[in-house]
Scaffold this motif. Structure first.
Motif, mmCIF file in Angstrom:
data_model
loop_
_atom_site.group_PDB
_atom_site.id
_atom_site.type_symbol
_atom_site.label_atom_id
_atom_site.label_comp_id
_atom_site.label_asym_id
_atom_site.label_seq_id
_atom_site.Cartn_x
_atom_site.Cartn_y
_atom_site.Cartn_z
ATOM 1 N N HIS A 88 0.852 -1.203 0.000
ATOM 2 C CA HIS A 88 0.000 0.000 0.000
ATOM 3 C C HIS A 88 0.879 1.241 0.000
ATOM 4 C CE1 HIS A 88 -3.638 -2.264 0.920
ATOM 5 N NE2 HIS A 88 -2.992 -2.887 1.893
ATOM 6 N N GLU A 94 0.215 -0.381 -4.533
ATOM 7 C CA GLU A 94 -1.254 -0.327 -4.444
ATOM 8 C C GLU A 94 -1.690 1.063 -4.006
ATOM 9 O OE1 GLU A 94 -3.244 -3.324 -2.006
ATOM 10 O OE2 GLU A 94 -5.199 -2.750 -2.819
ATOM 11 N N HIS A 125 -9.271 0.650 -4.261
ATOM 12 C CA HIS A 125 -7.845 0.305 -4.357
ATOM 13 C C HIS A 125 -7.478 -0.076 -5.790
ATOM 14 C CE1 HIS A 125 -7.654 -0.988 0.192
ATOM 15 N NE2 HIS A 125 -8.269 0.175 0.019
ATOM 16 N N HIS A 137 -10.218 -5.858 -6.014
ATOM 17 C CA HIS A 137 -11.369 -6.286 -5.193
ATOM 18 C C HIS A 137 -12.551 -5.313 -5.235
ATOM 19 C CE1 HIS A 137 -9.474 -3.589 -2.239
ATOM 20 N NE2 HIS A 137 -8.405 -4.335 -2.235
ATOM 21 N N ASP A 144 -3.794 -11.258 -3.097
ATOM 22 C CA ASP A 144 -3.802 -10.161 -2.120
ATOM 23 C C ASP A 144 -3.291 -10.675 -0.761
ATOM 24 O OD1 ASP A 144 -4.187 -7.679 -0.991
ATOM 25 O OD2 ASP A 144 -6.366 -7.643 -1.268
HETATM 26 ZN ZN LIG Z 1 -6.607 -3.483 -1.419
#
Ligand SMILES: [Zn+2]
Ligand SMILES: [Zn+2]
Length: 366
Positions: free
Chosen positions: A89, A126, A135, A170, A227
């Protein structure tokens, strides 16, 4: 002379017995050491392309994952993958106080291990925002740090400037879309600007059927990713099924070829023995997987005996026109008496072409 010979014999005997005696200080049991070995995920190539098994979404301690970046490479090697992207992230780094905030670090640490193990490692990050747009993973980046900007469109535009392939992750994650999985005006806008190139149809243990329709209708690339935040072998039953995988049909096994294939939409999404995506690719995969041989007549004069060899780990579930189910197990051969008339329009019910449709084909093509 004789005494010399006896002495030599004694020396040899002494040495021999010393070699077999148990060392009282350190006894090793090498047979107890687990040998690290690579599994094989058997999925055939299709004409003109190699089939690469890829996972483009995973985390390390550089965001909210629990493992060191090199471990993601080791896991991928052990499981039999060809390519991965570590996608920490950008906006969420709970261990920042202890671990550097440089967004390229996880890639740089894992890269030498990837070279050593022959795993293609793709530099990625991400983009982590509230919904919309949620995301998004940017793959094939040059510098992840340059995406660390306030405005999400600016971050994605920077990614595109670097030549990135952008995946909406997602989309049906209920923490962000609790009721329905929606394509919002902002997604439409990003899509029109070329800032969404593919979408996850499978993520972790979830499937978003409606997203498969979005991909087919808008010619977006289908993606299946783990993920993974934890340890992969703790999260999936890898002995029986691999993690969610994106099958990339690439001209060769290289990062550039993967990128080219992804922009051309030459992927299928695989998870839990379901394969989702473009009809032409599903048909190619089925054809490459099965070798069907007519053996001769069966007892019932309407039927014939067939040998069906499945050269793929995927188990195919075939429903004929009468509604009967024929299971062709992975990496196996079956012999079956079948009425070819009922298999002209066979439905391969685990090869999904849409939320409510599957590949239909003349299975026995004779
Ligand atoms: Zn995510
Ligand atoms: Zn993630």
């Amino acid at each position: 002379m004789k005494s010399k010979l006896i002495l030599t014999l004694f020396t040899v005997l002494a040495l021999f017995s010393a070699g077999t005696a148990q060392d009282m200080n350190n006894v090793k049991y090498p047979e107890m050491q687990k040998i690290s070995s690579r599994r094989k995920i058997v999925i055939p190539d299709i004409p003109g392309f190699v089939t690469l098994k890829c996972d483009f979404h995973m985390h390390t301690v550089f965001s909210d994952g629990i493992v060191w970046p090199t471990y993601r490479v080791d896991e991928a090697w052990t499981e039999g993958l060809d390519a991965i992207a570590i996608t920490d992230h950008i906006e969420k780094q709970p261990s920042k106080e202890y671990i550097s905030g440089d967004h390229n670090a996880s890639y740089e640490i894992a890269y030498p291990q990837a070279i050593e193990k022959g795993i293609i490692l793709i530099k990625a990050g991400e983009v982590t925002r509230t919904m919309p747009p949620g995301h998004l993973n940017a793959l094939f980046l040059e510098d992840v740090n340059r995406l660390d900007v306030e405005d999400v469109t600016a971050a994605l535009t920077e990614a595109r400037k670097q030549g990135a392939f952008i995946i909406w992750n997602h989309p049906g994650w209920q923490a962000q879309q609790p009721d329905t999985c929606l394509w919002m005006p902002m997604h439409q806008s990003l899509f029109e600007q070329g800032l969404i190139n593919g979408i996850e149809v499978f993520n972790e243990v979830e499937f978003y059927p409606v997203v498969l329709d979005w991909c087919i209708n808008r010619k977006l690339t289908v993606i299946s990713n783990s993920d993974i935040h934890d340890i992969i072998s703790d999260a999936y039953y890898l002995e029986t099924q691999p993690r969610p995988l994106t099958l990339v049909f690439a001209k060769e096994k290289s990062s550039n070829s993967i990128k080219e294939a992804m922009f051309e939409g030459r992927t299928l999404a695989l998870f839990n023995n379901h394969v989702a995506g473009r009809e032409d690719l599903l048909k190619e995969l089925l054809t490459a997987s099965l070798t069907i041989k007519l053996l001769g007549n069966a007892k019932d004069k309407n039927e014939k005996r067939y040998e069906i060899i499945n050269n793929s780990a995927i188990e195919f579930k075939v429903e004929n026109q009468k509604g009967d189910l024929l299971i062709i197990p992975g990496e196996s051969t079956i012999i079956s008496a079948l009425n070819p008339k009922y298999y002209e329009n066979s439905r391969i019910i685990n090869l999904l072409t849409g939320s409510n449709s599957c590949l239909t084909t003349n299975l026995l093509y004779k």
